[in-house]
Design an enzyme around this catalytic site. Structure first.
Site, short mmCIF file in Angstrom:
data_model
loop_
_atom_site.label_atom_id
_atom_site.label_comp_id
_atom_site.label_asym_id
_atom_site.label_seq_id
_atom_site.Cartn_x
_atom_site.Cartn_y
_atom_site.Cartn_z
N ASN A 72 49.71 -67.76 20.35
CA ASN A 72 48.86 -67.69 21.54
C ASN A 72 47.42 -68.06 21.18
O ASN A 72 47.04 -68.07 20.01
CB ASN A 72 48.89 -66.28 22.13
CG ASN A 72 50.25 -65.89 22.66
OD1 ASN A 72 50.87 -66.66 23.38
ND2 ASN A 72 50.71 -64.69 22.31
N CYS A 81 57.95 -70.04 24.05
CA CYS A 81 57.06 -70.67 25.02
C CYS A 81 57.83 -71.79 25.70
O CYS A 81 58.16 -72.81 25.07
CB CYS A 81 55.82 -71.21 24.32
SG CYS A 81 54.65 -72.00 25.43
N GLY A 82 58.15 -71.62 26.98
CA GLY A 82 58.98 -72.57 27.69
C GLY A 82 58.32 -73.91 27.92
O GLY A 82 58.97 -74.97 27.82
N ASN A 83 57.02 -73.91 28.24
CA ASN A 83 56.31 -75.18 28.38
C ASN A 83 56.04 -75.79 27.00
O ASN A 83 56.12 -77.01 26.82
CB ASN A 83 54.99 -74.98 29.13
CG ASN A 83 55.20 -74.70 30.60
OD1 ASN A 83 56.09 -75.25 31.23
ND2 ASN A 83 54.37 -73.83 31.17
N GLU A 203 48.99 -64.50 31.00
CA GLU A 203 49.78 -64.45 29.78
C GLU A 203 49.09 -63.60 28.72
O GLU A 203 47.88 -63.72 28.50
CB GLU A 203 49.99 -65.85 29.21
CG GLU A 203 50.84 -66.76 30.10
CD GLU A 203 51.29 -68.00 29.35
OE1 GLU A 203 51.92 -67.85 28.28
OE2 GLU A 203 51.00 -69.11 29.83
N CYS A 212 53.47 -71.24 33.15
CA CYS A 212 54.18 -70.49 32.11
C CYS A 212 55.66 -70.72 32.29
O CYS A 212 56.23 -70.35 33.32
CB CYS A 212 53.84 -69.01 32.19
SG CYS A 212 54.74 -67.99 31.00
N GLY A 215 57.66 -67.56 32.18
CA GLY A 215 57.28 -66.83 33.40
C GLY A 215 57.96 -67.39 34.64
O GLY A 215 58.36 -66.63 35.53
#
Length: 270
Positions: A72, A81-83, A203, A212, A215
């Site tokens: 982060n 982290c999806g992106n 976040e 996110c 998210g």
């Protein structure tokens, strides 16, 4: 010492990428260095740092050639982290570091299968975990109902009439500290129509971001569960930085699809 970097984003959730194939350059990626890289005034700027390293340099038991070491913006380590993993996959394909456009990537949340199709990247995010009812509170406002969902990272999803209700989100919303001892991402979700949501997110470790990926998955899962929507359904998720698609498959897995773009490369001594 100067070393190479790239900059990329997925629906404007942006990252600094550090190529480090054998782990010899950035193995000592300290929180201070991450914060310096992500500083939007004195550094390159980003919501986080993606170290691109071969799995063998991190954990020989990982059954993927490449490992996404994600941090982060405040330097803390995150599970997933999806992106970011879509941007990570874009780099591997564009740099010729993988022989196929369908391949696994190692993460702290286990192996993730990715598929690159033109400008879009799809990630199998795995099986979500729905927890218990909880609450969130912004500033001195009234606590509002939320649902605990884990999609690689911990989330608290709450529904609002308008995403502006979340306010400026300069500080982390209050949450149940016993439920989230390591912090949590908080999603403020609006139903815009059948299988169509909009959201804002704060976040942990990064503050409010333009998007996110985990998210968006959590928002979809929580809403589908509350509304009784069957598995096998796809949702459109509008975020400030663009649009994502999340499908909760009939075999109880989440497929996250969205764009991933590399916008710059250079070298830095930060």
């Amino acid at each position: 010492m100067s070393y190479p970097f790239l900059k990329g984003h997925g629906t404007e959730n942006d990252f600094v990428l550090l190529p480090d194939a054998d782990g010899s350059v950035h193995g000592d990626l300290s929180p201070e260095r991450v914060r310096a890289l992500c500083d939007r005034r004195a550094g390159i700027g980003g919501d986080g740092v993606l170290r691109v390293v071969r799995s063998a340099a991190v954990d020989a038991s990982v059954e993927a050639e490449w490992f996404m070491d994600y941090r982060n913006a405040d330097g803390s380590v995150a599970e997933m982290c999806g992106n970011g993993i879509r941007v990570f996959a874009r780099y591997l394909v564009d740099a010729g570091l993988v022989s196929s456009k369908d391949f696994p990537v190692g993460t702290r949340d286990g192996l993730k299968q990715v598929s690159v199709d033109g400008e879009l990247v799809t990630v199998d995010m795995g099986t979500p975990v729905i927890g218990r009812d909880t609450w969130v509170r912004v500033g001195r406002g009234t606590p509002q109902a939320a649902l605990q969902v884990t999609t690689g990272n911990p989330h608290a999803v709450t529904w609002v009439d308008d995403v502006a209700q979340a306010g400026p989100l300069r500080e982390p919303p209050d949450v149940d500290g016993e439920l989230y001892p390591d912090g949590v991402n908080v999603e403020f979700v609006v139903r815009r129509g059948a299988r169509h949501l909009a959201m804002r997110v704060h976040e942990r470790g990064s503050g409010e971001t333009r998007s996110c990926g985990t998210g968006a998955c959590a928002a979809m899962v929580a809403t589908a569960a509350v509304d009784g929507v069957p598995l096998g359904t796809a949702y459109r998720i509008d975020v400030p930085g663009g649009e994502l698609s999340v499908t909760w498959t009939e075999d109880d897995r989440l497929l996250l699809t969205g764009p991933a773009v590399l916008v710059a490369e250079g070298s830095t001594d930060l």
